[in-house]
Design a protein around this motif. Structure first.
Motif, PDB file in Angstrom:
ATOM      1  N   ARG A 167       4.810  -4.157  -1.820  1.00 39.50           N
ATOM      2  CA  ARG A 167       4.338  -5.542  -1.974  1.00 39.50           C
ATOM      3  C   ARG A 167       5.446  -6.509  -1.566  1.00 39.50           C
ATOM      4  O   ARG A 167       6.618  -6.311  -1.900  1.00 39.50           O
ATOM      5  N   PRO A 192      -4.525  -7.327   1.303  1.00 32.35           N
ATOM      6  CA  PRO A 192      -4.203  -5.980   1.791  1.00 32.35           C
ATOM      7  C   PRO A 192      -3.792  -5.969   3.262  1.00 32.35           C
ATOM      8  O   PRO A 192      -3.803  -6.994   3.946  1.00 32.35           O
ATOM      9  N   ALA A 193      -3.458  -4.755   3.730  1.00 35.60           N
ATOM     10  CA  ALA A 193      -2.945  -4.590   5.099  1.00 35.60           C
ATOM     11  C   ALA A 193      -3.911  -5.116   6.149  1.00 35.60           C
ATOM     12  O   ALA A 193      -3.484  -5.654   7.179  1.00 35.60           O
ATOM     13  N   ASP A 209       0.856  -1.191   0.000  1.00 38.60           N
ATOM     14  CA  ASP A 209       0.000   0.000   0.000  1.00 38.60           C
ATOM     15  C   ASP A 209       0.887   1.234   0.000  1.00 38.60           C
ATOM     16  O   ASP A 209       2.087   1.146  -0.273  1.00 38.60           O
ATOM     17  N   GLU A 210       0.332   2.396   0.330  1.00 38.62           N
ATOM     18  CA  GLU A 210       1.102   3.640   0.272  1.00 38.62           C
ATOM     19  C   GLU A 210       2.181   3.706   1.337  1.00 38.62           C
ATOM     20  O   GLU A 210       3.118   4.502   1.240  1.00 38.62           O
ATOM     21  N   ASN A 211       2.094   2.841   2.380  1.00 38.68           N
ATOM     22  CA  ASN A 211       3.087   2.881   3.460  1.00 38.68           C
ATOM     23  C   ASN A 211       4.241   1.906   3.266  1.00 38.68           C
ATOM     24  O   ASN A 211       5.347   2.153   3.741  1.00 38.68           O
TER      25      ASN A 211
END
Length: 884
Positions: free
Chosen positions: A135, A157-158, A130-132
């Protein structure tokens, strides 16, 4: 797949990792030390937080264990086949050692070689990015290389594949699943799907980041791996079931519940849910009370969660028809037959666990029946109003008066189709609580945020030299007021001063910090309190009394010697008190908290009942005996494990470093302690216990004084004794005889007064038997009187009932502008439908009051004497409505 017992599974896990260079680091308390912002240890990695952040672990970089955990965030789900509040987490860790390659390989070997899973039935998930964070392709490749099929690797996802607590170490995780040999439920069928095809087996967390309080992420100094597998879930799956309550950690208890209740497991959905809740909550309660923390039910914190679990268990136990004794018997099964070998502390604390559990159940049982009636009354009223919820104040009334946890009220309301105003409950709770800071927060003046001092260079720390001296010279490193850092503090300004070295002891471990003076060439600073600050700094909190205090100046630091000496006396006496309590009451006594300042000492300790007068005197005598022996007080710095082996007592929940100070007082006392003490016990001079009281279930508190404070106290008591003697025309020597004589005279006068009041009441009543009327076959006497109080009304009622032999009596009296009503009914009248409580309840509003009571006797008060005639006139009609 291979089948395992719970004990075999624990051993298999530990042995697997020992063969790969890991050390068993053992389990810690279920109760958290508070450093991670949660009440309990909710994950195996939680106690290892300092080492995951870079601190060196004494056992090395490869660790494993089986850690008990408690989670209650999904308590409402307990009752199904899988949810529990206590569980065991089988864990292993790499602290900056191996990373994804080895971890993925060993997880596959554990699944296939130890547990016997077919590789074709295994799947894994990895972080999709994700943006943080990116992958996790590396994790996916190592899963495939270890033996997982490429088409069984899923990117999620997270919310599915990122792990972390509120703050601390975190990172992407990779979960492993067993894939059942059944068709997909649809095109999106995969791990996380609730169709039953995928069953989670375990989780590998790759800790690469640290999450801060503000939510930001920064790379960890070392990359760690945290592997966690839930024992109960794996145990169930390996034994061919998805129902954890059909495993050997629950089966003996479930079978006993079936035997006691007559209900059959899974025969009835509602009863099965109650059986699971009862079994689970009793298990968690046993583990928490038997834990090294010896947690006890309370009205706040972890103790409140324990109380909630026990009371929820009792409620479901009652629905199954079980008594308190039977539920305590169920709890004993966990100790004697299930966990005794794996958790030997349970066997050691067996009597304590079962006694405290029964105490809490008895407390709840004593109020449950009345509380349920009150709940039903509130519920009926809300339904009659057409309300959709129970208001917060009513919910708080149930909590405050009957001990109903809010969650219990919410649960029972939901069963009746209503909600509860939880916000209103919180407001009612807040209104009752005293708006004060915790007693541990000694500094009301220090409102400086930690961030102010975090701006200082990391190397700017303070060294405490006050064990050896009460004076030293050093440099003013920093100064601040409530607004922030300053170059100088002017005369009259309050603030905080930091030096490189200081003899001032900072408030810590229950001991109040030092006071004194800091002098520079340009000014004088009165230290009113000393506190610990972030970054290893010590803050001197106070006020500039003359001149000004500037950073960079040389300073003379002088502790107030007299105040330090008085505090030391109290602190050293507390150590003697602790040992004396264990000698008199038993070794179950453990410190639960303490506080020492120059005036007094306060010591909280674990003990299930009030001390007797004789026990208090014996403890006080032992402490004074050790003071008279003038025992040498010695201090030694040693390793934490060496200290524990030496027999030094440690305070549960206190965080100790690898090196600790051990304070010994002859052979009588030895404790881990960072505080300041006298050189020998003779310096304490004397010891006096002022009070002993209960502050929570299973926790007592002693307040005491030492030294010259004892002499001051005794002198004050003598003065008060002389004044008391003077008031009753006696001397201190004859005071006791005089008081006994006065007490006898008072009793005689009180008896005469009661006789006169009773005669006056009879005279006021006169002969009223001719006023008896027949109400549907029940004799009824109703009359009004003047100036007769409630006690006299009851006496008259007893006399009239004896003369009436059968029937109902209602007496109404006016006295001082207020009204008293008292009703009585004989057994024969009750059998025909008469009810004294309901009669009073109906009549009381006519005199501006309210009340009620039992069928045979009831009373009420009112504020409207003008309504007495109406009450007397209508009473017979009201009674007639009761008669069958």
């Amino acid at each position: 797949m291979k089948q395992f017992t719970s004990e075999e599974l624990r051993k298999a896990w530990i042995n697997f990792y020992k063969e790969r260079g890991h050390k068993d680091c053992g389990a810690v308390s279920l109760v958290s030390d508070g450093s991670t912002g949660v009440l309990f240890n909710v994950a195996g990695m939680q106690p290892l937080m300092p080492y995951l952040l870079g601190e060196k672990h004494p056992l090395g970089t490869r660790l494993c264990n089986v850690q008990g955990c408690v989670r209650t965030n999904d308590i409402e789900s307990v009752g199904d086949k899988s949810h529990v509040t206590f569980f065991e987490m089988m864990g292993s860790w790499s602290l900056g050692d191996y990373f994804k390659k080895e971890r993925c390989q060993w997880s596959f070997e554990l699944l296939t070689e130890v547990f016997g899973f077919d590789a074709d039935h295994l799947a894994a998930t990895v972080f999709a990015g994700d943006e943080n964070a990116p992958r996790d392709e590396e994790g996916a490749q190592y899963r495939i290389a270890s033996g997982f099929r490429k088409d069984r690797i899923y990117y999620l996802p997270a919310e599915d594949n990122w792990w972390g607590l509120e703050y601390g170490p975190c990172g992407p995780d990779s979960e492993m699943f067993y894939v059942a040999d059944v068709p997909d439920c649809g095109p999106d069928c995969g791990p996380g799907c609730h169709c039953g095809k995928y069953t989670e087996l375990g989780n590998d967390v790759f800790m690469q980041y640290e999450k801060h309080h503000d939510g930001t992420l920064t790379p960890l100094k070392q990359k760690n791996v945290d592997t966690g597998w839930g024992l109960e879930r794996i145990l169930a799956f390996l034994n061919g079931t998805k129902d954890v309550y059909r495993t050997d950690v629950f089966v003996p208890v479930i079978e006993k519940i079936e035997e006691l209740s007559g209900a059959r497991y899974e025969a009835d959905e509602t009863k099965t849910r109650s059986m699971r809740i009862l079994a689970d909550h009793l298990r968690t309660a046993v583990m928490l009370i038997g834990d090294e923390s010896k947690l006890l039910p309370d009205n706040s914190g972890a103790g409140y969660i324990l109380r909630r679990l026990i009371r929820r268990a009792v409620r479901h136990g009652r629905t199954l028809g079980l008594s308190t004794e039977q539920m305590v018997g169920l709890a004993s099964i966990y100790i004697d037959r299930i966990y005794g070998e794996s958790y030997p502390l349970l066997l050691k604390n067996r009597s304590f666990v079962l006694t405290e559990l029964k105490k809490e159940m008895d407390r709840f049982e004593s109020t449950l029946e009345n509380g349920m009636k009150e709940f039903r009354k509130i519920l009926d009223a809300k339904k009659a109003e057409g309300a959709a919820s129970i208001d917060g104040r009513s919910a708080f009334h149930l909590y405050d008066t009957f001990g109903f946890p809010l969650e219990l009220t919410v649960e029972m309301a939901q069963e009746e189709g209503l909600s509860v105003d939880e916000e209103g409950f919180a407001q009612a709770m807040a209104q009752q609580k005293e708006l004060a800071r915790s007693s541990q927060n000694f500094s009301a003046k220090l409102n400086l945020g930690a961030s102010v001092f975090e701006k200082l260079p990391a190397e700017m720390t303070s060294e405490f030299v006050g064990y050896d001296t009460l004076s030293c010279e050093d440099t003013i490193l920093a100064a601040a007021d409530a607004k922030g850092l300053k170059e100088a503090l002017q005369e009259g300004e309050e603030g905080t001063v930091i030096t490189g070295k200081t003899p001032f002891y900072a408030t810590m471990g229950g001991q109040k910090g030092d006071i004194g003076i800091i002098r520079t060439a340009g000014g004088e600073f009165a230290v009113e309190e000393t506190v610990k600050l972030t970054g290893g700094r010590i803050g001197h909190v106070g006020k500039v009394v003359s001149g000004r205090i500037c950073t960079g100046e040389k300073a003379q630091l002088d502790v107030d010697r007299a105040e330090r000496a008085r505090t030391c006396r109290n602190h050293s006496a507390t150590h003697l008190l602790h040992s004396a309590l264990r000698e008199v009451l038993g070794n179950h006594v453990e410190q639960a908290g303490s506080y020492q300042d120059p005036e007094r000492t306060r010591f909280d300790f674990s003990h299930g009942q009030a001390m007797t007068r004789d026990e208090i005197k014996r403890v006080e005598a032992i402490v004074n005996e050790k003071i008279a022996e003038n025992l040498t007080v010695s201090t030694e710095v040693m390793g934490i494990e060496e200290a524990k082996k030496s027999g030094a007592m440690a305070l549960f929940g206190e965080k100790y470093g690898q090196s600790v100070r051990v304070v010994s007082m002859g052979d009588f006392s030895k404790e881990l302690c960072g505080g300041t003490h006298v050189a020998n016990t003779g310096e304490i001079l004397s010891f006096r216990i002022l009070s002993e009281s209960g502050i929570a279930a299973g926790t007592r508190r002693i307040e005491a004084i030492t030294g010259t404070n004892v002499y001051t106290y005794v002198n004050r008591m003598e003065e008060e004794l002389e004044e008391a003697a003077r008031l009753v025309k006696a001397t201190p020597a004859t005071l006791l005889d005089r008081l006994e004589k006065l007490n006898a005279e008072m009793k005689e006068l009180r008896s005469e007064n009661e006789s006169l009041k009773s005669k006056a009441a009879r005279d006021a009543l006169g002969d009223v038997m001719d006023q008896v009327v027949d109400v549907n076959g029940v004799p009824f006497l109703c009359t009004a009187l003047k100036d007769v109080d409630m006690n006299a009304l009851r006496d008259l009622g007893d006399q009239l009932k004896a003369r009436l032999t059968d029937g109902v009596i209602l007496l109404v009296s006016e006295q001082g502008g207020k009204v008293s009503l008292m009703a009585m009914a004989t057994d024969a009248a009750i059998a025909k439908g008469a009810h004294a409580g309901n009669l009073v309840k109906a009549v009381a509003p006519m005199v501006g009051g309210g009340g009620g009571g039992r069928p045979n006797m009831a009373q009420a008060g009112g504020k409207n004497p003008a309504g007495i005639a109406e009450a007397v006139q209508n009473a017979a009609q009201i009674l007639a409505g009761q008669i069958k």
